[in-house]
Each structure stands twice: as structure tokens, then as C-alpha cells.
Design a protein around this motif. Structure first.
Motif, short mmCIF file in Angstrom:
data_model
loop_
_atom_site.label_atom_id
_atom_site.label_comp_id
_atom_site.label_asym_id
_atom_site.label_seq_id
_atom_site.Cartn_x
_atom_site.Cartn_y
_atom_site.Cartn_z
N MET A 91 0.84 -1.21 0.00
CA MET A 91 0.00 0.00 0.00
C MET A 91 0.87 1.26 0.00
SD MET A 91 -3.19 -0.66 -0.25
CE MET A 91 -3.95 0.87 0.22
N ASN A 92 1.94 1.24 0.78
CA ASN A 92 2.83 2.41 0.82
C ASN A 92 3.47 2.67 -0.53
OD1 ASN A 92 2.23 2.75 3.51
ND2 ASN A 92 4.12 1.83 4.24
N ARG A 93 3.94 1.62 -1.19
CA ARG A 93 4.55 1.79 -2.51
C ARG A 93 3.52 2.28 -3.52
NH1 ARG A 93 8.54 3.29 -3.22
NH2 ARG A 93 8.82 2.37 -5.25
N PHE A 94 2.31 1.73 -3.47
CA PHE A 94 1.26 2.15 -4.39
C PHE A 94 0.95 3.63 -4.24
CE2 PHE A 94 -3.29 3.06 -4.94
CZ PHE A 94 -3.38 2.86 -6.31
N ALA A 96 2.80 5.98 -2.85
CA ALA A 96 3.97 6.81 -3.19
C ALA A 96 4.14 6.92 -4.70
CB ALA A 96 5.22 6.22 -2.56
N ILE A 97 3.91 5.82 -5.43
CA ILE A 97 4.09 5.84 -6.88
C ILE A 97 2.90 6.48 -7.59
CG2 ILE A 97 4.29 4.36 -8.93
CD1 ILE A 97 5.94 2.44 -7.12
N ALA A 98 1.68 6.06 -7.22
CA ALA A 98 0.49 6.52 -7.94
C ALA A 98 0.13 7.97 -7.63
CB ALA A 98 -0.70 5.62 -7.61
N PHE A 99 0.27 8.38 -6.37
CA PHE A 99 -0.17 9.71 -5.98
C PHE A 99 0.97 10.64 -5.59
CE2 PHE A 99 -3.70 6.83 -4.67
CZ PHE A 99 -4.57 7.17 -5.68
N GLY A 100 2.17 10.11 -5.47
CA GLY A 100 3.32 10.93 -5.11
C GLY A 100 3.25 11.47 -3.69
N TRP A 106 1.22 7.13 4.27
CA TRP A 106 -0.16 7.39 3.88
C TRP A 106 -0.79 6.18 3.20
CZ3 TRP A 106 -2.53 10.87 6.34
CH2 TRP A 106 -1.85 12.01 6.78
N GLY A 107 0.02 5.31 2.63
CA GLY A 107 -0.51 4.07 2.06
C GLY A 107 -1.09 3.17 3.13
#
Length: 157
Positions: A91-94, A96-100, A106-107
Motif C-alpha cells: 500500500m505504501n509503494r502504491f 507513493a508511486i500513484a499519488f506521489g 499514507w498508504g
């Protein structure tokens, strides 16, 4: 939530228990919760007293941490969480990558929010009006389709 299931939906026992017609006040349920909670917390407390573990590496924002000032945090160094919280890494990677969004915590917050919303929605989207009387009623997609969807989504995050 438990109060809603007992008072509004009339669900207090699994359907495989024979109905006895016995009723009990909600305080009896709360008393049982407290009793079971005391046992669980007692066992956890005893384990924490007698099984010693080191605290692990220092948090990445402390200068004593081996991850201090790493470009992409511990994840950039190939460090991932242990299996019970592995979903947080995804979730954290998603996020960070998708929403910056940074920090990537926040994930985890988004995952917890989505799982909580799905679990709270289950009794409200379940179209059953009372206790199921059989496995067929309990597993009926016609009566419980949206509730199954909410249960499925709360376990996937």
C-alpha cells in the motif's frame, strides 16, 4: 457494530447452534468480551515478560539508525516488513508511486481506512433480516452478495 447485529438484525448465535429462546441483556455480551480480553491480554503480558527480544534497528529518522538518510528509506535498501504487516509495504509503494504522497505511510493509513469502511459496511449491506437457519441461507449470494463483496475487499488490502 456488535450491538447493531444483536439488537437490529437479531443475530447472536451462529445458525448451527440450536435456538433455545433464551434472551440476555447486552451487558452480558460486554462482560464476556471483557473476560476474554483479560485472558488474551494476560497471556500476551506473560509472553512479553518471559520471552525477551531485542527492539530491532532504530527508526530511520534517528541518526543511530542504519537506514538514516537513505534515499528511499529502508525499502530502497531492500528491507521489507515482516509478513504480518507485509500488506503495508504494498500500500505504501502504491500510494507513493500513484499519488506521489510522501511520507509513504499514507498508504498504510489509506489501507486501514478502506478495510475499516468495508468492515463497518458489512452489516448494513447484508440483506438478511434475521439469523440464517442453514448453510444455504448463510451463503446465499442473493441475500448477502454486497456483504460478501465488502468482506472480500476488507481482506485484500
Amino acid at each position: 457494530m456488535h450491538y447493531y447485529l444483536i439488537k437490529v438484525k437479531g443475530i447472536s448465535l451462529p445458525f448451527w447452534h440450536k435456538p433455545t429462546g433464551r434472551t440476555a441483556p447486552f451487558s452480558e455480551h460486554v462482560r464476556a468480551w471483557l473476560g476474554y480480553s483479560a485472558v488474551v491480554v494476560g497471556v500476551v503480558l506473560l509472553v512479553s515478560i518471559f520471552v525477551h527480544r531485542d527492539p530491532g534497528p532504530a527508526p530511520q529518522l534517528l541518526p543511530t539508525s542504519p537506514f538514516y538518510q537513505s534515499a528511499h528509506g529502508p525499502g530502497g535498501l531492500g528491507i521489507v516488513p515482516t509478513w504480518p504487516i507485509m500488506w503495508t509495504h504494498g500500500m505504501n509503494r502504491f500510494v507513493a508511486i500513484a499519488f506521489g504522497l510522501e511520507p509513504d505511510i499514507w498508504g498504510t493509513m489509506l489501507g486501514i481506512l478502506l478495510m475499516t469502511a468495508a468492515l463497518v459496511a458489512i452489516p448494513f449491506v447484508d440483506r438478511g433480516t434475521g439469523e440464517p437457519a442453514s448453510w444455504a441461507e448463510a451463503l446465499s449470494l442473493r441475500r448477502r452478495g454486497w456483504a460478501y463483496l465488502a468482506m472480500r475487499s476488507s481482506g485484500r488490502s
